[in-house]
Write a protein that holds these residues in place. Structure first.
Motif, PDB file in Angstrom:
ATOM      1  N   GLY A  41       0.777  -0.995  -0.045  1.00  0.00           N
ATOM      2  CA  GLY A  41      -0.529  -0.084  -0.737  1.00  0.00           C
ATOM      3  C   GLY A  41       0.943   1.606  -0.231  1.00  0.00           C
ATOM      4  N   TYR A  42      -0.220   2.277  -0.874  1.00  0.00           N
ATOM      5  CA  TYR A  42       1.105   3.093  -0.252  1.00  0.00           C
ATOM      6  C   TYR A  42       1.368   3.530   0.730  1.00  0.00           C
ATOM      7  N   ASP A  43       2.071   5.091   1.149  1.00  0.00           N
ATOM      8  CA  ASP A  43       2.484   5.169   1.803  1.00  0.00           C
ATOM      9  C   ASP A  43       1.798   7.319   2.286  1.00  0.00           C
ATOM     10  N   ARG A  44       1.575   7.590   2.954  1.00  0.00           N
ATOM     11  CA  ARG A  44       1.353   9.369   3.316  1.00  0.00           C
ATOM     12  C   ARG A  44       1.461   9.716   5.053  1.00  0.00           C
ATOM     13  N   ASN A  45       2.744  10.409   4.997  1.00  0.00           N
ATOM     14  CA  ASN A  45       2.883  10.570   6.130  1.00  0.00           C
ATOM     15  C   ASN A  45       3.205  12.085   6.402  1.00  0.00           C
ATOM     16  N   HIS A  46       3.047  12.663   8.309  1.00  0.00           N
ATOM     17  CA  HIS A  46       3.663  14.385   7.905  1.00  0.00           C
ATOM     18  C   HIS A  46       4.750  15.118   8.791  1.00  0.00           C
ATOM     19  N   CYS A  47       5.104  12.960   9.462  1.00  0.00           N
ATOM     20  CA  CYS A  47       6.135  13.359  10.213  1.00  0.00           C
ATOM     21  C   CYS A  47       6.978  11.713   9.762  1.00  0.00           C
ATOM     22  N   PRO A  48       8.014  11.920  10.734  1.00  0.00           N
ATOM     23  CA  PRO A  48       8.668  10.809  10.680  1.00  0.00           C
ATOM     24  C   PRO A  48       8.045   9.374  11.052  1.00  0.00           C
ATOM     25  N   GLN A  49       8.152   8.258  10.616  1.00  0.00           N
ATOM     26  CA  GLN A  49       8.153   6.966  11.529  1.00  0.00           C
ATOM     27  C   GLN A  49       8.007   6.896  12.628  1.00  0.00           C
ATOM     28  N   PRO A  50       7.279   6.680  14.190  1.00  0.00           N
ATOM     29  CA  PRO A  50       7.769   6.693  15.197  1.00  0.00           C
ATOM     30  C   PRO A  50       9.386   5.090  15.295  1.00  0.00           C
ATOM     31  N   ALA A  51      10.204   4.605  15.796  1.00  0.00           N
ATOM     32  CA  ALA A  51      10.752   3.612  17.237  1.00  0.00           C
ATOM     33  C   ALA A  51      10.080   2.472  16.568  1.00  0.00           C
ATOM     34  N   THR A  52      10.238   1.356  16.241  1.00  0.00           N
ATOM     35  CA  THR A  52      10.040   0.175  17.091  1.00  0.00           C
ATOM     36  C   THR A  52       9.611   0.346  18.063  1.00  0.00           C
ATOM     37  N   GLU A  53      10.746   0.593  19.068  1.00  0.00           N
ATOM     38  CA  GLU A  53      11.061   0.567  19.900  1.00  0.00           C
ATOM     39  C   GLU A  53      10.044   1.556  21.664  1.00  0.00           C
ATOM     40  N   GLN A  54       9.050   2.124  20.355  1.00  0.00           N
ATOM     41  CA  GLN A  54       8.757   3.305  20.665  1.00  0.00           C
ATOM     42  C   GLN A  54       7.132   3.374  20.985  1.00  0.00           C
ATOM     43  N   LEU A  55       6.914   1.624  19.849  1.00  0.00           N
ATOM     44  CA  LEU A  55       4.877   1.181  19.893  1.00  0.00           C
ATOM     45  C   LEU A  55       5.088  -0.176  20.537  1.00  0.00           C
ATOM     46  N   ASP A  56       5.703  -0.225  22.118  1.00  0.00           N
ATOM     47  CA  ASP A  56       5.826  -1.115  23.104  1.00  0.00           C
ATOM     48  C   ASP A  56       3.490  -1.892  22.685  1.00  0.00           C
ATOM     49  N   PRO A  57       3.425  -2.744  22.426  1.00  0.00           N
ATOM     50  CA  PRO A  57       2.604  -2.901  22.530  1.00  0.00           C
ATOM     51  C   PRO A  57       1.770  -3.867  24.021  1.00  0.00           C
TER      52      PRO A  57
ATOM     53  N   SER B 204       1.732  -3.442  10.027  1.00  0.00           N
ATOM     54  CA  SER B 204       3.038  -2.731  10.208  1.00  0.00           C
ATOM     55  C   SER B 204       3.196  -1.302  10.391  1.00  0.00           C
ATOM     56  N   VAL B 205       4.366  -0.995  11.214  1.00  0.00           N
ATOM     57  CA  VAL B 205       5.605   0.471  12.155  1.00  0.00           C
ATOM     58  C   VAL B 205       4.101   1.036  10.452  1.00  0.00           C
ATOM     59  N   ARG B 206       4.471   1.248   8.971  1.00  0.00           N
ATOM     60  CA  ARG B 206       4.255   1.761   8.134  1.00  0.00           C
ATOM     61  C   ARG B 206       3.069   2.255   7.894  1.00  0.00           C
ATOM     62  N   HIS B 207       2.312   0.986   8.265  1.00  0.00           N
ATOM     63  CA  HIS B 207       0.563   1.429   8.485  1.00  0.00           C
ATOM     64  C   HIS B 207      -0.194   1.738   9.597  1.00  0.00           C
ATOM     65  N   GLY B 208       0.423   1.836  10.741  1.00  0.00           N
ATOM     66  CA  GLY B 208       0.620   2.636  11.746  1.00  0.00           C
ATOM     67  C   GLY B 208       0.204   1.453  13.727  1.00  0.00           C
ATOM     68  N   TYR B 209       0.808   0.250  13.326  1.00  0.00           N
ATOM     69  CA  TYR B 209       0.913  -0.207  14.294  1.00  0.00           C
ATOM     70  C   TYR B 209       1.285   0.848  15.125  1.00  0.00           C
ATOM     71  N   PRO B 210       0.701   0.626  16.704  1.00  0.00           N
ATOM     72  CA  PRO B 210      -0.024  -1.233  17.051  1.00  0.00           C
ATOM     73  C   PRO B 210      -1.540  -1.214  16.163  1.00  0.00           C
ATOM     74  N   VAL B 211      -2.395   0.828  16.714  1.00  0.00           N
ATOM     75  CA  VAL B 211      -3.190   0.583  15.910  1.00  0.00           C
ATOM     76  C   VAL B 211      -3.229   1.726  15.452  1.00  0.00           C
ATOM     77  N   ARG B 212      -4.862   1.781  14.719  1.00  0.00           N
ATOM     78  CA  ARG B 212      -5.084   2.559  14.034  1.00  0.00           C
ATOM     79  C   ARG B 212      -6.805   2.958  13.379  1.00  0.00           C
TER      80      ARG B 212
ATOM     81  N   TRP C 252      -1.388   5.458  14.270  1.00  0.00           N
ATOM     82  CA  TRP C 252      -0.315   4.882  15.490  1.00  0.00           C
ATOM     83  C   TRP C 252      -1.278   6.059  17.473  1.00  0.00           C
ATOM     84  N   LEU C 253      -1.918   5.516  16.817  1.00  0.00           N
ATOM     85  CA  LEU C 253      -3.293   5.878  17.736  1.00  0.00           C
ATOM     86  C   LEU C 253      -3.009   5.984  18.855  1.00  0.00           C
ATOM     87  N   ASP C 254      -3.187   6.744  20.039  1.00  0.00           N
ATOM     88  CA  ASP C 254      -3.432   6.824  21.428  1.00  0.00           C
ATOM     89  C   ASP C 254      -3.991   7.606  21.628  1.00  0.00           C
ATOM     90  N   ARG C 255      -5.335   8.130  21.100  1.00  0.00           N
ATOM     91  CA  ARG C 255      -6.015   9.069  21.933  1.00  0.00           C
ATOM     92  C   ARG C 255      -7.445   9.391  21.270  1.00  0.00           C
TER      93      ARG C 255
END
Length: 369
Positions: free
Chosen positions: A29-45, A180-188, A202-205
């Motif tokens: 799938g395509y990638d659309r971002n307005h920021c760098p991707q978060p680091a994987t370790e930053q997104l601990d499920p 995947s992190v590219r597509h919003g891991y762990p939740v979008r 990378w939803l958190d609120r």
């Protein structure tokens, strides 16, 4: 044509159109971002939480495990499309616009799975609130600072969030695998029929509130400004009075042949063309695609391909063999119609940001042999 890389940091890219159109379920799938991707370790499920607050009696802080086990899981197959898909066509067919030069590959059609937003909001117990157009459910990711804001946010009407038929989910999986992190891991968020800008990664609120999100990308981007907004200065007075893009319009794209191609006719003087079509917001599915070789004066019905997982929110693949006289330059147009009766126009109104372009699908400057 290879994939188009529009930026490495943040990553903005679209896959090669022939590859994209080769499978009903999209893997690349395509990638659309307005920021760098978060680091994987930053997104601990194990520690990630989605907070639900605002106009609710029971604020929640849900872990990924909660989202998987405490709510029924809902699967949908739907297209996700950047509001800027086909911006290049508006730029070249109509006139210059602002924004990334997306071609027609900023779309993907995937299986998404996760709990319904409606179920989560019901558990949070919304305070008596008018579910009219002014009441919104806002989504936010505070993981990484964005180009034009310190966080990324969007919102959708509360009425849509609470409508079971709209199937808005907190997606945990894409194509039967964890995101995947590219597509919003762990939740979008996945909101079928709406612009991809509302599908916050990378939803958190999640906040239930009396007005739409005040984030930059809701208030000063992803709006189809009126034609009078011809540059950044003249646009200023229109940002606050122009509605944010929500539903996407009916659309179609010619995947083959492509503009500038040299094409051989078959023994019957025909050229095969094919592509994809997308329904408008809630108007799906696509029920008809037509092609024209005489500038839109006459149209030939294309064959719609069938797929077991197609539905209201999915794209449709189409294919047609049409007589095209030899020579150059030749043009082929396509137009789609969906179940609600929405049909592509020849040219939609121009807007400065080049969003929601759905003029006829086209392959121009063809050489027919």
């Amino acid at each position: 044509m290879s994939e188009r890389i529009h930026g490495e940091e943040p990553l903005n890219r679209e896959p090669e159109i022939m590859k994209l159109s080769s499978a009903f379920i999209t893997e690349d799938g395509y990638d659309r971002n307005h920021c760098p991707q978060p680091a994987t370790e930053q997104l601990d499920p194990r520690t990630h939480r989605v907070h639900i607050d605002g106009c609710v009696r029971n604020p929640l802080a849900l872990s990924i495990a909660n989202l998987r086990s405490d709510f029924p899981q809902h699967e949908i197959v739907c297209a996700l499309q950047c509001a800027g898909n086909r911006r290049h066509d508006m730029r070249t067919v109509v006139k210059e616009v602002q924004g990334i030069d997306w071609s027609d590959g900023a779309v993907m059609n995937c299986r998404w799975r996760g709990p319904l937003l409606k179920d989560i909001l019901e558990k949070a117990d919304i305070i008596d609130l008018d579910a009219g157009d002014d009441a919104h459910v806002a989504f936010a990711s505070f993981q990484v600072e964005c180009q034009d804001d310190s966080w990324y946010g969007a919102s959708i009407p509360l009425s849509r969030a609470l409508d079971l038929d709209k199937e808005v989910i907190l997606a945990l999986e894409r194509n039967e695998k964890p995101l995947s992190v590219r597509h919003g891991y762990p939740v979008r968020i996945i909101a079928p029929g709406l612009a991809g800008a509302r599908a916050v990664k990378w939803l958190d609120r999640i906040t239930v509130q009396k007005k739409e999100s005040q984030n930059h990308y809701m208030q000063r981007d992803y709006k189809a400004l009126p034609p009078q907004a011809t540059d950044s200065a003249s646009a200023e007075k229109y940002w606050s009075v122009t509605p944010a893009v929500q539903e996407m319009p009916v659309n179609s794209v010619i995947s083959s042949p492509r503009t500038g191609d040299t094409v051989k006719r078959d023994n019957y003087g025909k050229v095969e063309c094919y592509g994809y079509a997308l329904p408008s917001g809630d108007g799906g599915p696509v029920v008809k695609v037509e092609v024209s070789t005489d500038g839109g004066h006459t149209w030939t019905k294309a064959r719609l391909e069938h797929h077991d997982e197609e539905g209201k929110w999915t794209w449709k693949f189409w294919r047609a063999k049409i007589i095209v006289p030899p020579g150059q330059p030749r043009v082929i147009f396509s137009r789609a119609t969906d179940a609600s009766g929405q049909t592509q126009p020849d040219l939609p109104p121009w807007n400065l940001r080049g969003v929601c372009y759905n003029g006829y699908g086209e392959a121009r400057d063809l050489t027919i042999q």
